[in-house]
Every structure is written in structure tokens, then in C-alpha cells.
Write a protein that holds these residues in place. Structure first.
Motif, PDB file in Angstrom:
ATOM      1  N   UNK A   1       0.839  -1.194   0.000  1.00  0.00           N
ATOM      2  CA  UNK A   1       0.000   0.000   0.000  1.00  0.00           C
ATOM      3  C   UNK A   1       0.877   1.247   0.000  1.00  0.00           C
ATOM      4  N   UNK A   2       0.274   2.379  -0.283  1.00  0.00           N
ATOM      5  CA  UNK A   2       0.995   3.644  -0.211  1.00  0.00           C
ATOM      6  C   UNK A   2       1.493   3.884   1.205  1.00  0.00           C
ATOM      7  N   UNK A   3       0.658   3.607   2.189  1.00  0.00           N
ATOM      8  CA  UNK A   3       1.064   3.816   3.589  1.00  0.00           C
ATOM      9  C   UNK A   3       2.262   2.950   3.955  1.00  0.00           C
ATOM     10  N   UNK A   4       2.259   1.695   3.498  1.00  0.00           N
ATOM     11  CA  UNK A   4       3.380   0.801   3.797  1.00  0.00           C
ATOM     12  C   UNK A   4       4.643   1.270   3.089  1.00  0.00           C
ATOM     13  N   UNK A   5       4.508   1.693   1.846  1.00  0.00           N
ATOM     14  CA  UNK A   5       5.659   2.193   1.091  1.00  0.00           C
ATOM     15  C   UNK A   5       6.265   3.417   1.769  1.00  0.00           C
ATOM     16  N   UNK A   6       5.430   4.318   2.244  1.00  0.00           N
ATOM     17  CA  UNK A   6       5.913   5.525   2.910  1.00  0.00           C
ATOM     18  C   UNK A   6       6.545   5.210   4.256  1.00  0.00           C
ATOM     19  N   UNK A   7       5.992   4.247   4.977  1.00  0.00           N
ATOM     20  CA  UNK A   7       6.580   3.849   6.264  1.00  0.00           C
ATOM     21  C   UNK A   7       7.988   3.306   6.050  1.00  0.00           C
ATOM     22  N   UNK A   8       8.144   2.439   5.055  1.00  0.00           N
ATOM     23  CA  UNK A   8       9.463   1.871   4.759  1.00  0.00           C
ATOM     24  C   UNK A   8      10.429   2.952   4.269  1.00  0.00           C
ATOM     25  N   UNK A   9       9.928   3.857   3.435  1.00  0.00           N
ATOM     26  CA  UNK A   9      10.765   4.922   2.885  1.00  0.00           C
ATOM     27  C   UNK A   9      11.245   5.860   3.991  1.00  0.00           C
ATOM     28  N   UNK A  10      10.355   6.207   4.901  1.00  0.00           N
ATOM     29  CA  UNK A  10      10.704   7.079   6.023  1.00  0.00           C
ATOM     30  C   UNK A  10      11.789   6.452   6.881  1.00  0.00           C
ATOM     31  N   UNK A  11      11.626   5.182   7.163  1.00  0.00           N
ATOM     32  CA  UNK A  11      12.604   4.483   8.002  1.00  0.00           C
ATOM     33  C   UNK A  11      13.969   4.443   7.314  1.00  0.00           C
ATOM     34  N   UNK A  12      13.983   4.162   6.007  1.00  0.00           N
ATOM     35  CA  UNK A  12      15.248   4.092   5.267  1.00  0.00           C
ATOM     36  C   UNK A  12      15.940   5.453   5.233  1.00  0.00           C
ATOM     37  N   UNK A  13      15.164   6.518   4.994  1.00  0.00           N
ATOM     38  CA  UNK A  13      15.745   7.863   4.912  1.00  0.00           C
ATOM     39  C   UNK A  13      16.279   8.318   6.265  1.00  0.00           C
ATOM     40  N   UNK A  14      15.555   7.984   7.332  1.00  0.00           N
ATOM     41  CA  UNK A  14      16.008   8.377   8.667  1.00  0.00           C
ATOM     42  C   UNK A  14      17.284   7.638   9.049  1.00  0.00           C
ATOM     43  N   UNK A  15      17.367   6.373   8.672  1.00  0.00           N
ATOM     44  CA  UNK A  15      18.572   5.587   8.952  1.00  0.00           C
ATOM     45  C   UNK A  15      19.788   6.191   8.261  1.00  0.00           C
ATOM     46  N   UNK A  16      19.623   6.622   7.018  1.00  0.00           N
ATOM     47  CA  UNK A  16      20.721   7.261   6.281  1.00  0.00           C
ATOM     48  C   UNK A  16      21.172   8.538   6.976  1.00  0.00           C
ATOM     49  N   UNK A  17      20.215   9.341   7.445  1.00  0.00           N
ATOM     50  CA  UNK A  17      20.560  10.591   8.113  1.00  0.00           C
ATOM     51  C   UNK A  17      21.363  10.344   9.388  1.00  0.00           C
ATOM     52  N   UNK A  18      20.987   9.318  10.138  1.00  0.00           N
ATOM     53  CA  UNK A  18      21.667   9.018  11.394  1.00  0.00           C
ATOM     54  C   UNK A  18      23.011   8.342  11.141  1.00  0.00           C
ATOM     55  N   UNK A  19      22.996   7.259  10.353  1.00  0.00           N
ATOM     56  CA  UNK A  19      24.224   6.509  10.110  1.00  0.00           C
ATOM     57  C   UNK A  19      25.242   7.330   9.298  1.00  0.00           C
ATOM     58  N   UNK A  20      24.752   8.227   8.473  1.00  0.00           N
ATOM     59  CA  UNK A  20      25.649   9.058   7.675  1.00  0.00           C
ATOM     60  C   UNK A  20      26.226  10.231   8.438  1.00  0.00           C
ATOM     61  N   UNK A  21      25.763  10.432   9.659  1.00  0.00           N
ATOM     62  CA  UNK A  21      26.286  11.514  10.477  1.00  0.00           C
ATOM     63  C   UNK A  21      25.715  12.870  10.144  1.00  0.00           C
ATOM     64  N   UNK A  22      24.630  12.911   9.374  1.00  0.00           N
ATOM     65  CA  UNK A  22      24.031  14.205   9.014  1.00  0.00           C
ATOM     66  C   UNK A  22      23.177  14.744  10.149  1.00  0.00           C
ATOM     67  N   UNK A  23      22.482  13.859  10.815  1.00  0.00           N
ATOM     68  CA  UNK A  23      21.620  14.276  11.932  1.00  0.00           C
ATOM     69  C   UNK A  23      22.427  14.201  13.216  1.00  0.00           C
ATOM     70  N   UNK A  24      22.611  15.328  13.833  1.00  0.00           N
ATOM     71  CA  UNK A  24      23.427  15.407  15.051  1.00  0.00           C
ATOM     72  C   UNK A  24      22.611  15.027  16.284  1.00  0.00           C
TER      73      UNK A  24
END
Length: 442
Positions: free
Chosen positions: A419-442
């Protein structure tokens, strides 16, 4: 006998002296034309042989990135995008071109770097060094079939909204007659479906991250945009759309099977070329659609460029081909070969847009293309402020993987696997992980 022996020796020596360069390239029509015109290059440089490795866009990025990052030396030239150039230059993966221009003053004079559009030249520059030159540059626009519009009794707006596009598609859609209301990229990939979809999300008021690097893919704007995209394509798009990228949709549009197509401005020349398009007399052009949130970020910015990997041992030969394939003379050669200036690689040189032959041949779309490229603001791509640059991409190294991953989630929603909701949930989680693991989010 002695003379024959000397001749044989000379031929063998000449063959041994020839340099073979390997060019990794996306399999777009402009690059295929470049390969066909290599004999003209060989006339000028008979001691250089050119070998091409053509790959689909997603596969090209994977193979070339792996090769240059590992110093593999498998390629002497590569077509790389505006996204990659500054990142790869920073990593030390590309050969700076300034010393090669200085080393070859005759080439530098005839090449005329000042003729390359300043915005494109700046995008290829890192720390005041030029690392690539553009083969063609593009933004995005709307293509439509004027015959189908006339038959349906509708008129395309010069600056359409996505809501208007949906209305037009509903009037044109006739799958039993082999015509689909609209064709859009559905093939997963950060440079495929996400290039188009990110511009759509921009115009719905969305963004990838806020200024503190909090992912924003679960926002109402992204949900509205993805819901709209999925519904539009399910109702009025062709079957199997998740397998269609730029090349597949170009074929569908040029065969008269799409009422509309929103994609790269470079396609204007292909659709106007009688040798490859059946809709030359009926193709129309308009600006890329805007959404309910803003008109900011509706036009993407991109260029395919030629760059020399640092790992090559043949930089002099590679430089000669790089400058030949992106020169004014090459553009004129394409016009002569194709029989029309409308088919030349667009968006790179001031002289092209001042050439009366080009203005006559491409008058229906040249202004839209140039205005779209100029209006695409990589520094302010969204309604709300963001910590990144790039209209249809986020200028961080991790986006190549992140964008493709989110593209897979989007394709899953389009195919009905999620579903769109499931796709967005997965996308949000992936993007947030990149921000944290990449050191962008302090």
C-alpha cells in the motif's frame, strides 16, 4: 620480398602503437549516435580505437561506481551525471581536466569552454577544478500528442497542473485502441522513477529532509503525491509500468501509444526526429506540471557528462575523445548525419541556441528547454528549506542507494504489492537511517 617484410613490420608496429580506450555509457539514443559517429573521430585520430560498453542506467551506475571507487581501471571514460561529478571529484576518483586543457592549447582554443553554459560548467566544477564536460543537459517537460488532444476536444495548458494532467489523461485513455492516457517512469531507481516522482513530491509541498536532517517521507505532502501518482498510473497508464524507464516510455510515446509523457527535455529532439518517431507532426510541448503546493521544484536539472576516471592509464587519448564528442563540431556533425538540427545533443552550448539552423528546427521546444534548465534551482528545490542541493536528488553519497530503495517501495505501491502507507513507512525508516548513520543528523 624485403619491401613486403618491411611493410608487414610497419603494419604490425602501427597496430601495436594504437591505443584502445573503453567508454562506459548509458544506453540512451544520444550515446548510441555517438558510437555510430566514432569513424569520424578515428579519421582525426587514427591511432586511437574506441570501445563502448553500453548499460542500462541503473546498471551503469553500479558498475562504474564500483570500478572507479576500487581503482579498477576498467574504463578510460565514463558518462556520469551531475549528481556524481562533485562527489566523485571530492573522493579523488576523477582526473581534473584543467591540466589537460593547458597541455593541449590547440584543443582548448577550438573547444571554447566559455561557450559551455555557465550553470552546467559550474555544476562540473569542484574546488575550482573542472572534472567533466557535458554531453547533453536537460530539465523536464510535458510532451503530448496534439492529434489525440484534438480528437478529445481538449487543449493543453502551457503551464499545466497535475490535476489538469489527470483530467486530460482521463479523456484520452483508450487502452482497447492501444492508447494510454499518460506514460510516466515506473522503473525503480533513483535516476528513474524517483527522478520524476521527487519533482512531483516537490510540487505537492514535500521534501526529503528538513533543515535538521529529519526525514520527511511520512509527511502529508508525500502521501498526497504518492497517492496521486499511483492512482494516475493505475487508471490511465500502460500495463507493466514498473518496467518502464526513460527508454521504454520514449518508445511508447514515439509510437503514438501515449497521450502524454512527462520526462526529460532531451526527448524533444528524439520525438522530432522522423527516423525514430512516428509523431513528428503531432507532438506538442509544455512545461512540467505543478502541484497543489508550489511550482518550485517541478523542473529537474540534469546533465550527462564525460569524465576521465583517475585509474586510467590513457588520459591523453581519453581527453581527445572527450573533447571531440562534446565539441561544437560534433554537434554540427550530428545535425548533418541526422538531417535535422532538432536531433543534436541539447542544453550544453550557448552557440547551439544562437544558431539559426537550430532555432528553425527546434523552435517548437527550444525556449521551453532552455527556460526549464535555467529555472531549475538546485539550491532552492522545495517549498520549505532543505539542507541539501538537487531538485530530483539529494546531494549526498548515500542517495544513490537510498533513492533506489525508495524507488522500489514506490514501485511496490504501483504494482499493488504494498500500500501507499506501507511504502511511505518503509521509505521514512530508510531515509532516517541514512541521516543518522551518515552523520548528518546530530
Amino acid at each position: 620480398m624485403k619491401r613486403l617484410a618491411l611493410l608487414s613490420f610497419a603494419l604490425i608496429t602501427s597496430a601495436q602503437a594504437a591505443t584502445t580506450i573503453t567508454v562506459a555509457s548509458v544506453n540512451n539514443p544520444d550515446m548510441v549516435t555517438m558510437q555510430k559517429l566514432v569513424p569520424e573521430f578515428t579519421k582525426k585520430y587514427p591511432d586511437i580505437n574506441v570501445k563502448f560498453v553500453f548499460l542500462p542506467e541503473n546498471e551503469l551506475r553500479q558498475k562504474v561506481t564500483l570500478d572507479v571507487a576500487s581503482n579498477g581501471g576498467g574504463f578510460d571514460l565514463a558518462t556520469v551525471g551531475a549528481y556524481e561529478v562533485p562527489i566523485w571529484a571530492k573522493n579523488g576518483w576523477l582526473e581534473p581536466l584543467n591540466p589537460l586543457f593547458s597541455k593541449n592549447p590547440d584543443i582548448a582554443r577550438s573547444y571554447d569552454l566559455n561557450d559551455v553554459l555557465p550553470s552546467i560548467r559550474d555544476a562540473m566544477t569542484y574546488n575550482k577544478n573542472l572534472y567533466a564536460v557535458p554531453f547533453y543537459a536537460e530539465s523536464s517537460m510535458t510532451f503530448y500528442n496534439k492529434d489525440l488532444f484534438k480528437k478529445a476536444g481538449i487543449t493543453m495548458a502551457h503551464n499545466p497542473t497535475w490535476t489538469q494532467i489527470q483530467s486530460y489523461a482521463s479523456r484520452i485513455h483508450n487502452p482497447s485502441g492501444g492508447v494510454y492516457g499518460i506514460c510516466l517512469r515506473g522503473l525503480p531507481g533513483w535516476g528513474e522513477n524517483m527522478a520524476l516522482f521527487t519533482t512531483m513530491a516537490n510540487t505537492f509541498g514535500g521534501r526529503w529532509y528538513d533543515t535538521d536532517w529529519n526525514a520527511q517521507l511520512n509527511s502529508p505532502a508525500w502521501k498526497d503525491a504518492m497517492t496521486f501518482y499511483v492512482n494516475l498510473m493505475k487508471r490511465y497508464g500502460p500495463p507493466g509500468a514498473t518496467g518502464n524507464g526513460f527508454t521504454e516510455n520514449l518508445t511508447l510515446m514515439s509510437q503514438g501509444k501515449c497521450g502524454m509523457w512527462v520526462d526529460a527535455t532531451v526527448a524533444a529532439g528524439f520525438l522530432s526526429d522522423p527516423s525514430s518517431s512516428k509523431i513528428v507532426k503531432s507532438v506538442g510541448f509544455a512545461n512540467a506540471p505543478t502541484g497543489p503546493g508550489t511550482d518550485r521544484g517541478n523542473h529537474w536539472f540534469w546533465s550527462w557528462n564525460l569524465a576521465i576516471p583517475k585509474s586510467t592509464k590513457k588520459e591523453d587519448a581519453a581527453f581527445k575523445f572527450l573533447t571531440w564528442a562534446t565539441s561544437k563540431d560534433y554537434i554540427a556533425l550530428v545535425a548533418k548525419t541526422k538531417g535535422t538540427w532538432a536531433a543534436v545533443p541539447p542544453g550544453t552550448r550557448v552557440s547551439t541556441y544562437h544558431n539559426p539552423n537550430y532555432v528553425r528546427a527546434a523552435g517548437a521546444f527550444s525556449n521551453i528547454v532552455m527556460n526549464s534548465i535555467r529555472s531549475a534551482d538546485v539550491n532552492k528545490p522545495t517549498l520549505q528549506p532543505v539542507p541539501y542541493t538537487g531538485v530530483q536528488y539529494v546531494s549526498i553519497p548515500q542517495f544513490q542507494a537510498l533513492g533506489t530503495q525508495v524507488g522500489q517501495f514506490l514501485a511496490g505501491a504501483l504494482s499493488g504489492d504494498s500500500t501507499v502507507d506501507e511504502a511511505l513507512r518503509q521509505a521514512q525508516q530508510a531515509a532516517q537511517t541514512v541521516a543518522v548513520d551518515g552523520g548528518y543528523k546530530k
